[in-house]
Design a protein around this motif. Sequence first.
Motif, mmCIF file in Angstrom:
data_model
loop_
_atom_site.group_PDB
_atom_site.id
_atom_site.type_symbol
_atom_site.label_atom_id
_atom_site.label_comp_id
_atom_site.label_asym_id
_atom_site.label_seq_id
_atom_site.Cartn_x
_atom_site.Cartn_y
_atom_site.Cartn_z
ATOM 1 N N ARG A 149 8.734 5.867 6.317
ATOM 2 C CA ARG A 149 7.917 6.593 5.343
ATOM 3 C C ARG A 149 6.735 7.272 6.040
ATOM 4 O O ARG A 149 6.226 6.768 7.034
ATOM 5 N N ASP A 150 6.302 8.397 5.465
ATOM 6 C CA ASP A 150 5.264 9.202 6.079
ATOM 7 C C ASP A 150 3.915 8.500 6.013
ATOM 8 O O ASP A 150 3.469 8.095 4.932
ATOM 9 N N PRO A 151 3.208 8.353 7.146
ATOM 10 C CA PRO A 151 1.955 7.596 7.145
ATOM 11 C C PRO A 151 0.819 8.271 6.385
ATOM 12 O O PRO A 151 -0.066 7.594 5.856
ATOM 13 N N VAL A 152 0.799 9.606 6.325
ATOM 14 C CA VAL A 152 -0.263 10.297 5.600
ATOM 15 C C VAL A 152 -0.125 10.030 4.104
ATOM 16 O O VAL A 152 -1.093 9.702 3.410
ATOM 17 N N VAL A 153 1.096 10.136 3.599
ATOM 18 C CA VAL A 153 1.349 9.841 2.182
ATOM 19 C C VAL A 153 1.065 8.380 1.892
ATOM 20 O O VAL A 153 0.411 8.034 0.890
ATOM 21 N N GLN A 154 1.538 7.493 2.767
ATOM 22 C CA GLN A 154 1.324 6.058 2.558
ATOM 23 C C GLN A 154 -0.165 5.708 2.543
ATOM 24 O O GLN A 154 -0.623 4.893 1.738
ATOM 25 N N THR A 155 -0.921 6.325 3.444
ATOM 26 C CA THR A 155 -2.362 6.062 3.488
ATOM 27 C C THR A 155 -3.036 6.516 2.204
ATOM 28 O O THR A 155 -3.875 5.798 1.630
ATOM 29 N N ALA A 156 -2.697 7.708 1.740
ATOM 30 C CA ALA A 156 -3.295 8.216 0.500
ATOM 31 C C ALA A 156 -2.980 7.295 -0.675
ATOM 32 O O ALA A 156 -3.862 6.992 -1.499
ATOM 33 N N MET A 157 -1.757 6.843 -0.767
ATOM 34 C CA MET A 157 -1.373 5.989 -1.891
ATOM 35 C C MET A 157 -2.029 4.614 -1.780
ATOM 36 O O MET A 157 -2.463 4.036 -2.786
ATOM 37 N N ALA A 158 -2.123 4.070 -0.566
ATOM 38 C CA ALA A 158 -2.749 2.756 -0.380
ATOM 39 C C ALA A 158 -4.233 2.814 -0.722
ATOM 40 O O ALA A 158 -4.763 1.897 -1.377
ATOM 41 N N LEU A 159 -4.921 3.864 -0.310
ATOM 42 C CA LEU A 159 -6.346 3.963 -0.598
ATOM 43 C C LEU A 159 -6.596 4.253 -2.076
ATOM 44 O O LEU A 159 -7.625 3.845 -2.619
ATOM 45 N N SER A 160 -5.668 4.934 -2.718
ATOM 46 C CA SER A 160 -5.801 5.168 -4.155
ATOM 47 C C SER A 160 -5.714 3.866 -4.950
ATOM 48 O O SER A 160 -6.251 3.773 -6.053
ATOM 49 N N ALA A 161 -5.039 2.874 -4.376
ATOM 50 C CA ALA A 161 -4.837 1.594 -5.073
ATOM 51 C C ALA A 161 -5.924 0.577 -4.751
ATOM 52 O O ALA A 161 -5.909 -0.533 -5.282
ATOM 53 N N THR A 162 -6.867 0.936 -3.866
ATOM 54 C CA THR A 162 -7.891 -0.011 -3.414
ATOM 55 C C THR A 162 -9.276 0.619 -3.558
ATOM 56 O O THR A 162 -9.411 1.784 -3.918
ATOM 57 N N GLN A 163 -10.314 -0.180 -3.238
ATOM 58 C CA GLN A 163 -11.685 0.267 -3.449
ATOM 59 C C GLN A 163 -12.486 0.453 -2.172
ATOM 60 O O GLN A 163 -13.330 1.341 -2.094
ATOM 61 N N ARG A 164 -12.260 -0.388 -1.150
ATOM 62 C CA ARG A 164 -13.162 -0.363 0.003
ATOM 63 C C ARG A 164 -12.462 -0.349 1.348
ATOM 64 O O ARG A 164 -13.036 0.090 2.349
ATOM 65 N N VAL A 165 -11.225 -0.824 1.414
ATOM 66 C CA VAL A 165 -10.554 -0.981 2.700
ATOM 67 C C VAL A 165 -10.369 0.380 3.377
ATOM 68 O O VAL A 165 -10.175 1.406 2.714
#
Length: 336
Positions: free
Chosen positions: A50-66
Amino acid sequence: MIQTSATGKRSGLGVSLQGAEPAANLPGLARCAEDGGADTLWLASHLFQRDPVVQTAMALSATQRVTGALMSISPYVMHPVQVAMAAASLNEHFPGRICLCLGAGAPGDLDAAGVPRPKPVATLAESLEITKSLLSGNVINHQGQQFRVTGRSLEVGPQVVPIVLAATGPRMLQLAGRHADGVLLSAATSVEFVRWSLGQVSASAKTRNVRRIGLVFASVDNDEGKAYEKLKRLLAFVLRGAHHEPNITMGGANLNRQALYDAVADNNWSRAVAMISDEVVARHSVSGTPDQVQARLEEYRAAGLDEVVVAGIDERSSLAATLAALRPPAGTRLGA
């Protein structure tokens, strides 16, 4: 400079996701890492995953500070201008929560895609220079052997994004010490190899502040043997590589790497796993009972790591249990 979290404190822990995680599982894993006290989510860049740029955007959208780290983006696959664009755009959406990690890329992945990889140290050196300049907001004028970029700057303007170099081998480690904000060591490294690697970084960094980060395979179970068994196939796959020969030698475990490579190449996993003794697991991971993993974690930190990145876990309950076992005692301040 590597940034601290929104609270100004760091746990000294990160979590690596390898790109094989289904999209439906990613938000839960990201929240589990954040709730477990991780500073950083390291989102892997493996071809055909899976594409890391997309994965990063989705992971940060689901979190607050990490913080989200684009892990080991290869200039052989993505031009450094595009890399800087991706990091800057993410940082515009998630200010102060992005880290960029550059690396040569996995040889097997690049071979499968027909991508040549000439002069890795020189290529990474130029990539570091280009991305640093663009993220600083400069109009770039780079005339290198691998890349030529002139007369342009990023439309988004300056972005504070630390740049980490995934490094193995003396020349790449020394490059990280001279020019990167941080260095990332690969998983399955022994404490002794971590200490040697960071010595290479320190020798070239001199007075520069370089954050020292290491991927570490981890497993925890009240039954020590069960914890070890969880990692044996994974360690067999990783330690088979020729570049791990010095790591295995320094670690001191009895392991015939060439025989391991042959077993994996033959797809004889029962033979390969049988070569990974409990001693190999103990010397090349953070594994065992909760008390054992906490003690082993301290050995990696004592070797010089500022951040230990938990790798090899893709299931939420296991990740939560491992982070709980590794979390530093209340009131401890690490990696400030």
